[in-house]
Design a protein around this motif. Structure first.
Motif, PDB file in Angstrom:
ATOM      1  N   PRO A  72       0.837  -1.207   0.000  1.00 56.90           N
ATOM      2  CA  PRO A  72       0.000   0.000   0.000  1.00 56.90           C
ATOM      3  C   PRO A  72       0.869   1.253   0.000  1.00 56.90           C
ATOM      4  O   PRO A  72       1.979   1.258   0.560  1.00 56.90           O
ATOM      5  N   PRO A  73       0.393   2.355  -0.619  1.00 56.02           N
ATOM      6  CA  PRO A  73       1.223   3.574  -0.719  1.00 56.02           C
ATOM      7  C   PRO A  73       1.744   4.070   0.615  1.00 56.02           C
ATOM      8  O   PRO A  73       2.874   4.559   0.702  1.00 56.02           O
ATOM      9  N   GLU A  74       0.948   3.939   1.684  1.00 52.94           N
ATOM     10  CA  GLU A  74       1.397   4.458   2.971  1.00 52.94           C
ATOM     11  C   GLU A  74       2.506   3.602   3.588  1.00 52.94           C
ATOM     12  O   GLU A  74       3.198   4.050   4.518  1.00 52.94           O
ATOM     13  N   GLN A  75       2.691   2.373   3.086  1.00 54.36           N
ATOM     14  CA  GLN A  75       3.728   1.489   3.629  1.00 54.36           C
ATOM     15  C   GLN A  75       4.944   1.359   2.705  1.00 54.36           C
ATOM     16  O   GLN A  75       5.952   0.758   3.094  1.00 54.36           O
ATOM     17  N   THR A  76       4.835   1.909   1.521  1.00 59.87           N
ATOM     18  CA  THR A  76       5.897   1.714   0.527  1.00 59.87           C
ATOM     19  C   THR A  76       7.223   2.298   0.988  1.00 59.87           C
ATOM     20  O   THR A  76       8.272   1.645   0.914  1.00 59.87           O
ATOM     21  N   GLY A  77       7.218   3.544   1.470  1.00 61.61           N
ATOM     22  CA  GLY A  77       8.456   4.174   1.901  1.00 61.61           C
ATOM     23  C   GLY A  77       9.128   3.425   3.027  1.00 61.61           C
ATOM     24  O   GLY A  77      10.360   3.246   3.022  1.00 61.61           O
ATOM     25  N   GLU A  78       8.328   2.959   3.982  1.00 60.20           N
ATOM     26  CA  GLU A  78       8.898   2.216   5.103  1.00 60.20           C
ATOM     27  C   GLU A  78       9.520   0.910   4.632  1.00 60.20           C
ATOM     28  O   GLU A  78      10.620   0.533   5.088  1.00 60.20           O
TER      29      GLU A  78
END
Length: 298
Positions: A72-78
């Motif tokens: 999901p986009p909100e977890q991609t960076g992490e």
């Protein structure tokens, strides 16, 4: 004593003069040698081109790998940060970096075209890995990513390299088979031409025997004649093949097979071997045929 006086005293270089220099056998031998040499140029070019292409593609994929992150986009960076931290601790990883949007669009360009808007597509994040010459433990890295980064998938490009290596091996086999078939065809045609010439000159051979000529003199005469014909034809065919090879237009992209088609550097020196090899094949084929035919005429 009379036979000894009448025995031909031609020098070794003049022995071939007893064979008629014209006729269908002369034309056939020279034409076949030229044709087979012309084809040999392209068969060798195919072999060398295949080796270069396989080395380039295999080398480009052998020391690189990719990690695909689908989350999901909100977890991609992490997940990207966590994956990069794992890669820093992994032996055998020289460098690792996420691909930019422009680089991902470039990967899709051959399939979607340059004008296709990819900004609106939900593409997975890609991390490019460059391995050290020693390589990394792919299975161990897969297990760690599976446990700590569920959305990460490691790809060592093995499924892409295997078909390339298999295709290159098959092309090498085809090229080697073509070279062998060309050599056998040349030897077979020279054998037929020499056999026909010996049959057509039966009376000449009988007269030479009557005046004291030995069989090895006749064998040398026919062998030298057909060897010279094959050498001349092979040289002409190789030259024509060289001109045709230079006339092939170069592909604008360096990543295509046709960009590698041809010879490079020291590979051009291989063409110098074609005429001597053709002459050697003609020499062996003619000598064996002449010896056999003369035994049959006794």
């Amino acid at each position: 004593m009379i036979a000894r006086l009448l025995r031909p005293r031609a020098a070794p270089g003049d022995a071939h003069r007893i064979v008629p220099p014209t006729g269908i056998t002369a034309v056939l031998t020279a034409f076949v040698a030229a044709t087979m040499s012309f084809l040999a140029v392209f068969a060798l070019a195919l072999l060398f081109s295949t080796d270069r292409l396989a080395d380039r593609w295999g080398g480009a994929l052998a020391q690189t790998a990719t990690i695909r992150i689908s989350a999901p986009p909100e977890q991609t960076g992490e997940q990207i940060d966590l994956t990069l931290a794992i890669l820093k601790q992994t032996p055998g990883v020289e460098s690792a970096r996420p691909l930019t949007s422009a680089e991902k669009a470039g990967l899709l360009e051959p399939w979607l075209g340059p004008e296709m808007p990819v900004d609106g597509l939900l593409l997975p994040e890609l991390i490019e890995i460059v391995e050290t010459p020693e390589g990394l433990d792919a299975e161990g890295l897969r297990l760690r990513l599976r446990a700590e980064v569920p959305g990460a998938v490691f790809d060592d490009h093995g499924r892409w390299r295997a078909p390339l290596i298999a295709a290159a091996d098959r092309l090498r086999m085809i090229g080697s088979g073509a070279v062998a078939a060309i050599a056998l065809s040349l030897a077979a045609m020279v054998t037929l031409a020499a056999s026909a010439a010996l049959a057509a000159n039966t009376r000449v051979i009988e007269v030479l025997r009557l005046i004291g000529a030995r069989d090895h003199f006749v064998v040398r005469a026919f062998t030298m004649r057909f060897t010279l014909r094959a050498l001349t034809g092979a040289a002409a065919g190789t030259l024509l093949g060289l001109v045709a090879l230079l006339a092939i237009p170069r592909a604008p992209s360096a990543d295509t097979f046709f960009a590698d088609l041809g010879l490079r550097g020291a590979e051009w020196a291989v063409l110098l071997v074609i005429p001597p090899v053709a002459g050697a094949l003609a020499y062996i084929a003619t000598r064996l045929t002449a010896v056999r035919k003369l035994r049959e005429m006794r």
